[in-house]
Motif scaffolding. Structure first.
Motif, PDB file in Angstrom:
ATOM      1  N   ILE A 114      81.366  40.838  76.794  1.00  0.00           N
ATOM      2  CA  ILE A 114      82.802  41.070  76.871  1.00  0.00           C
ATOM      3  C   ILE A 114      83.121  42.528  76.603  1.00  0.00           C
ATOM      4  CG2 ILE A 114      85.018  40.474  75.841  1.00  0.00           C
ATOM      5  CD1 ILE A 114      83.888  37.753  75.193  1.00  0.00           C
ATOM      6  N   ASN A 115      82.318  43.163  75.731  1.00  0.00           N
ATOM      7  CA  ASN A 115      82.601  44.515  75.275  1.00  0.00           C
ATOM      8  C   ASN A 115      82.110  45.561  76.277  1.00  0.00           C
ATOM      9  OD1 ASN A 115      83.501  43.271  72.987  1.00  0.00           O
ATOM     10  ND2 ASN A 115      81.599  43.545  71.870  1.00  0.00           N
ATOM     11  N   GLN A 116      82.524  45.448  77.535  1.00  0.00           N
ATOM     12  CA  GLN A 116      82.002  46.311  78.572  1.00  0.00           C
ATOM     13  C   GLN A 116      82.518  47.745  78.468  1.00  0.00           C
ATOM     14  OE1 GLN A 116      82.925  44.301  82.232  1.00  0.00           O
ATOM     15  NE2 GLN A 116      81.500  42.638  81.833  1.00  0.00           N
ATOM     16  N   ASP A 117      83.595  47.968  77.716  1.00  0.00           N
ATOM     17  CA  ASP A 117      84.145  49.310  77.587  1.00  0.00           C
ATOM     18  C   ASP A 117      83.469  50.110  76.472  1.00  0.00           C
ATOM     19  OD1 ASP A 117      87.485  48.094  78.256  1.00  0.00           O
ATOM     20  OD2 ASP A 117      85.977  48.881  79.622  1.00  0.00           O
ATOM     21  N   GLU A 118      82.591  49.485  75.705  1.00  0.00           N
ATOM     22  CA  GLU A 118      81.942  50.198  74.614  1.00  0.00           C
ATOM     23  C   GLU A 118      80.942  51.202  75.164  1.00  0.00           C
ATOM     24  OE1 GLU A 118      79.600  49.414  70.408  1.00  0.00           O
ATOM     25  OE2 GLU A 118      79.839  47.764  71.838  1.00  0.00           O
ATOM     26  N   VAL A 119      81.045  52.428  74.683  1.00  0.00           N
ATOM     27  CA  VAL A 119      80.157  53.503  75.120  1.00  0.00           C
ATOM     28  C   VAL A 119      79.151  53.786  74.012  1.00  0.00           C
ATOM     29  CG1 VAL A 119      80.039  55.905  75.880  1.00  0.00           C
ATOM     30  CG2 VAL A 119      82.015  54.492  76.500  1.00  0.00           C
ATOM     31  N   PRO A 120      77.855  53.874  74.333  1.00  0.00           N
ATOM     32  CA  PRO A 120      76.861  54.160  73.298  1.00  0.00           C
ATOM     33  C   PRO A 120      77.131  55.485  72.596  1.00  0.00           C
ATOM     34  CG  PRO A 120      75.804  53.400  75.320  1.00  0.00           C
ATOM     35  CD  PRO A 120      77.247  53.628  75.650  1.00  0.00           C
ATOM     36  N   PHE A 121      76.700  55.593  71.347  1.00  0.00           N
ATOM     37  CA  PHE A 121      76.904  56.788  70.536  1.00  0.00           C
ATOM     38  C   PHE A 121      76.419  58.043  71.256  1.00  0.00           C
ATOM     39  CE2 PHE A 121      75.553  59.994  67.535  1.00  0.00           C
ATOM     40  CZ  PHE A 121      76.551  60.015  66.581  1.00  0.00           C
ATOM     41  N   GLY A 152      80.014  56.065  63.884  1.00  0.00           N
ATOM     42  CA  GLY A 152      80.914  56.688  64.847  1.00  0.00           C
ATOM     43  C   GLY A 152      80.654  58.175  64.961  1.00  0.00           C
ATOM     44  N   THR A 153      81.122  58.770  66.039  1.00  0.00           N
ATOM     45  CA  THR A 153      80.872  60.191  66.272  1.00  0.00           C
ATOM     46  C   THR A 153      81.667  61.073  65.313  1.00  0.00           C
ATOM     47  OG1 THR A 153      82.542  60.094  68.035  1.00  0.00           O
ATOM     48  CG2 THR A 153      80.243  59.904  68.690  1.00  0.00           C
ATOM     49  N   THR A 154      82.892  60.694  64.989  1.00  0.00           N
ATOM     50  CA  THR A 154      83.694  61.495  64.058  1.00  0.00           C
ATOM     51  C   THR A 154      83.161  61.374  62.635  1.00  0.00           C
ATOM     52  OG1 THR A 154      85.659  61.208  65.458  1.00  0.00           O
ATOM     53  CG2 THR A 154      86.012  61.950  63.189  1.00  0.00           C
ATOM     54  N   THR A 155      82.817  60.171  62.221  1.00  0.00           N
ATOM     55  CA  THR A 155      82.270  59.998  60.869  1.00  0.00           C
ATOM     56  C   THR A 155      80.904  60.660  60.738  1.00  0.00           C
ATOM     57  OG1 THR A 155      81.533  57.797  61.575  1.00  0.00           O
ATOM     58  CG2 THR A 155      83.553  57.919  60.257  1.00  0.00           C
ATOM     59  N   VAL A 166      71.036  44.268  60.345  1.00  0.00           N
ATOM     60  CA  VAL A 166      70.445  44.377  61.674  1.00  0.00           C
ATOM     61  C   VAL A 166      71.132  45.513  62.422  1.00  0.00           C
ATOM     62  CG1 VAL A 166      70.034  43.177  63.855  1.00  0.00           C
ATOM     63  CG2 VAL A 166      69.984  41.904  61.698  1.00  0.00           C
ATOM     64  N   MET A 167      70.356  46.418  63.014  1.00  0.00           N
ATOM     65  CA  MET A 167      70.945  47.592  63.658  1.00  0.00           C
ATOM     66  C   MET A 167      71.403  47.299  65.088  1.00  0.00           C
ATOM     67  SD  MET A 167      69.421  51.442  64.237  1.00  0.00           S
ATOM     68  CE  MET A 167      68.524  51.055  65.747  1.00  0.00           C
ATOM     69  N   ARG A 168      72.631  47.718  65.397  1.00  0.00           N
ATOM     70  CA  ARG A 168      73.132  47.686  66.777  1.00  0.00           C
ATOM     71  C   ARG A 168      72.714  48.975  67.463  1.00  0.00           C
ATOM     72  NH1 ARG A 168      78.224  47.763  68.325  1.00  0.00           N
ATOM     73  NH2 ARG A 168      77.853  46.339  70.039  1.00  0.00           N
ATOM     74  N   SER A 169      72.062  48.860  68.601  1.00  0.00           N
ATOM     75  CA  SER A 169      71.561  50.044  69.301  1.00  0.00           C
ATOM     76  C   SER A 169      72.684  50.906  69.858  1.00  0.00           C
ATOM     77  CB  SER A 169      70.617  49.623  70.431  1.00  0.00           C
ATOM     78  OG  SER A 169      71.293  48.773  71.356  1.00  0.00           O
ATOM     79  N   GLN A 170      73.844  50.300  70.138  1.00  0.00           N
ATOM     80  CA  GLN A 170      74.964  51.051  70.692  1.00  0.00           C
ATOM     81  C   GLN A 170      75.504  52.086  69.705  1.00  0.00           C
ATOM     82  OE1 GLN A 170      74.990  50.611  73.941  1.00  0.00           O
ATOM     83  NE2 GLN A 170      76.918  49.576  74.309  1.00  0.00           N
ATOM     84  N   SER A 171      75.534  51.714  68.414  1.00  0.00           N
ATOM     85  CA  SER A 171      76.205  52.554  67.426  1.00  0.00           C
ATOM     86  C   SER A 171      75.331  52.975  66.256  1.00  0.00           C
ATOM     87  CB  SER A 171      77.423  51.802  66.870  1.00  0.00           C
ATOM     88  OG  SER A 171      76.998  50.621  66.189  1.00  0.00           O
ATOM     89  N   ASN A 194      81.553  49.913  44.674  1.00  0.00           N
ATOM     90  CA  ASN A 194      82.926  50.411  44.534  1.00  0.00           C
ATOM     91  C   ASN A 194      83.017  51.827  45.097  1.00  0.00           C
ATOM     92  OD1 ASN A 194      83.904  48.092  43.048  1.00  0.00           O
ATOM     93  ND2 ASN A 194      82.676  48.844  41.331  1.00  0.00           N
ATOM     94  N   LEU A 195      84.004  52.073  45.945  1.00  0.00           N
ATOM     95  CA  LEU A 195      84.165  53.360  46.623  1.00  0.00           C
ATOM     96  C   LEU A 195      85.424  54.084  46.156  1.00  0.00           C
ATOM     97  CD1 LEU A 195      83.423  52.165  50.277  1.00  0.00           C
ATOM     98  CD2 LEU A 195      81.782  53.095  48.636  1.00  0.00           C
ATOM     99  N   SER A 196      85.354  55.415  46.164  1.00  0.00           N
ATOM    100  CA  SER A 196      86.543  56.232  45.879  1.00  0.00           C
ATOM    101  C   SER A 196      87.370  56.408  47.141  1.00  0.00           C
ATOM    102  CB  SER A 196      86.135  57.611  45.354  1.00  0.00           C
ATOM    103  OG  SER A 196      85.241  57.522  44.280  1.00  0.00           O
ATOM    104  N   LYS A 197      86.699  56.877  48.196  1.00  0.00           N
ATOM    105  CA  LYS A 197      87.377  57.136  49.471  1.00  0.00           C
ATOM    106  C   LYS A 197      86.535  56.587  50.608  1.00  0.00           C
ATOM    107  CE  LYS A 197      89.520  61.495  47.924  1.00  0.00           C
ATOM    108  NZ  LYS A 197      88.828  61.693  46.621  1.00  0.00           N
ATOM    109  N   MET A 198      87.217  56.034  51.586  1.00  0.00           N
ATOM    110  CA  MET A 198      86.563  55.450  52.746  1.00  0.00           C
ATOM    111  C   MET A 198      87.104  56.121  54.004  1.00  0.00           C
ATOM    112  SD  MET A 198      85.015  53.022  54.526  1.00  0.00           S
ATOM    113  CE  MET A 198      85.220  52.189  56.101  1.00  0.00           C
ATOM    114  N   PHE A 199      86.201  56.598  54.877  1.00  0.00           N
ATOM    115  CA  PHE A 199      86.598  57.196  56.147  1.00  0.00           C
ATOM    116  C   PHE A 199      86.222  56.240  57.270  1.00  0.00           C
ATOM    117  CE2 PHE A 199      86.055  60.898  53.338  1.00  0.00           C
ATOM    118  CZ  PHE A 199      87.344  61.409  53.419  1.00  0.00           C
ATOM    119  N   LEU A 200      87.234  55.786  57.963  1.00  0.00           N
ATOM    120  CA  LEU A 200      87.114  54.710  58.938  1.00  0.00           C
ATOM    121  C   LEU A 200      87.143  55.247  60.365  1.00  0.00           C
ATOM    122  CD1 LEU A 200      87.275  51.605  59.592  1.00  0.00           C
ATOM    123  CD2 LEU A 200      89.764  51.861  59.477  1.00  0.00           C
ATOM    124  N   GLY A 201      86.040  55.101  61.079  1.00  0.00           N
ATOM    125  CA  GLY A 201      86.009  55.428  62.497  1.00  0.00           C
ATOM    126  C   GLY A 201      86.494  54.240  63.308  1.00  0.00           C
TER     127      GLY A 201
END
Length: 259
Positions: A67-74, A107-110, A150-155, A171-178
């Motif tokens: 279904i996820n045909q729009d997903e582009v590999p990293f 993700g590319t930005t993270t 388990v690693m996803r090869s796309q990302s 426990n985290l202080s700050k989280m950066f979400l891609g």
């Protein structure tokens, strides 16, 4: 159209894994009555067809990679909008202070945020992305915590029950979400259901959550919603200042940093 016995068996397995998100070989043999060897062969075949991801002793549901045909590999999107992503990454890294425990999704930005953090001292970075952990491996002032899974090869992201069980103890202080998409009604979205679950759990374990994305993600909606826009602490992006995003952030009291 008649279905073979093996096709009917795999259909039952698929229904079970969709219902629970995961399945074990023992569950298959117990419900369906086949041998363990047959169950493993079915899972291997279903993984090749993109229906699930194999784990030790079973499988987890990918949410339907077909279904996820729009997903582009990293590797294919790494250079897209790179100057803008670099500015976003530098702004995100500037928020990090001594002693912080930082969460990074894949993700590319993270990934660029990870690079920008390499000169920080006395911080911990928790990530489910193998490439981010590798990038930070030689950073002397940074402790790196890599979730299992388990690693996803796309990302290059680690997913599944093992990753989730580790995150629940952190426990985290700050989280950066891609993210893969940002829209006013659908919020922040991703292509993979299992990556969404990891992102949600990292966010729940963090005191502050910052969504990081470039303008190309705006007004796009991927298959699965992570959270509404109003649930993040802030957003770091290069979107034009008079956009609907600015108006929504003002309304919901979400910090918006434009680079």
């Amino acid at each position: 159209m008649e279905y073979s016995k093996s096709e009917l068996r795999r259909t039952k397995i698929m229904n079970m894994i969709k219902k629970n998100g995961k399945i074990s070989v023992q569950e298959i043999t117990g419900v369906i009555g086949c041998s363990e060897a047959t169950a493993r062969r079915d899972l291997d075949l279903m993984e090749k067809e993109g229906q699930l991801i194999r784990t030790i002793g079973g499988a987890v549901y990918e949410g339907g990679s077909k279904i996820n045909q729009d997903e582009v590999p990293f590797v294919d999107k790494q250079l897209d909008q790179q100057p803008d992503k670099q500015k976003i990454a530098e702004a995100a890294a500037a928020l990090v202070v001594d002693g912080d425990v930082i969460g990074l999704t894949g993700g590319t930005t993270t990934f660029l945020i990870a690079m920008a953090l390499k000169h920080h001292k006395n911080i911990t970075v928790v990530t489910n992305a193998v490439n981010i952990a590798f990038e930070l491996a030689d950073a002397e002032g940074i402790q790196v915590v890599l979730t299992g899974g388990v690693m996803r090869s796309q990302s290059y992201e680690l997913i599944g029950p093992l990753a989730e069980s580790v995150i629940q103890k952190i426990n985290l202080s700050k989280m950066f979400l891609g993210v893969d998409g940002v829209a006013s009604e659908r919020g922040f979205t991703m292509h993979s259901e299992l990556e969404v679950r990891i992102a949600q759990q990292l966010s729940e374990r963090s005191s502050e959550v910052y969504a990081v994305f470039d303008q190309s993600k705006l007004e796009k909606t991927a298959l699965f919603t992570i959270m509404p826009l109003k649930e993040v602490t802030g957003i770091i992006t290069n979107v034009h200042a008079d956009s609907w995003l600015q108006q929504l952030c003002d309304k919901e009291h979400v910090q918006l940093q434009l680079v």
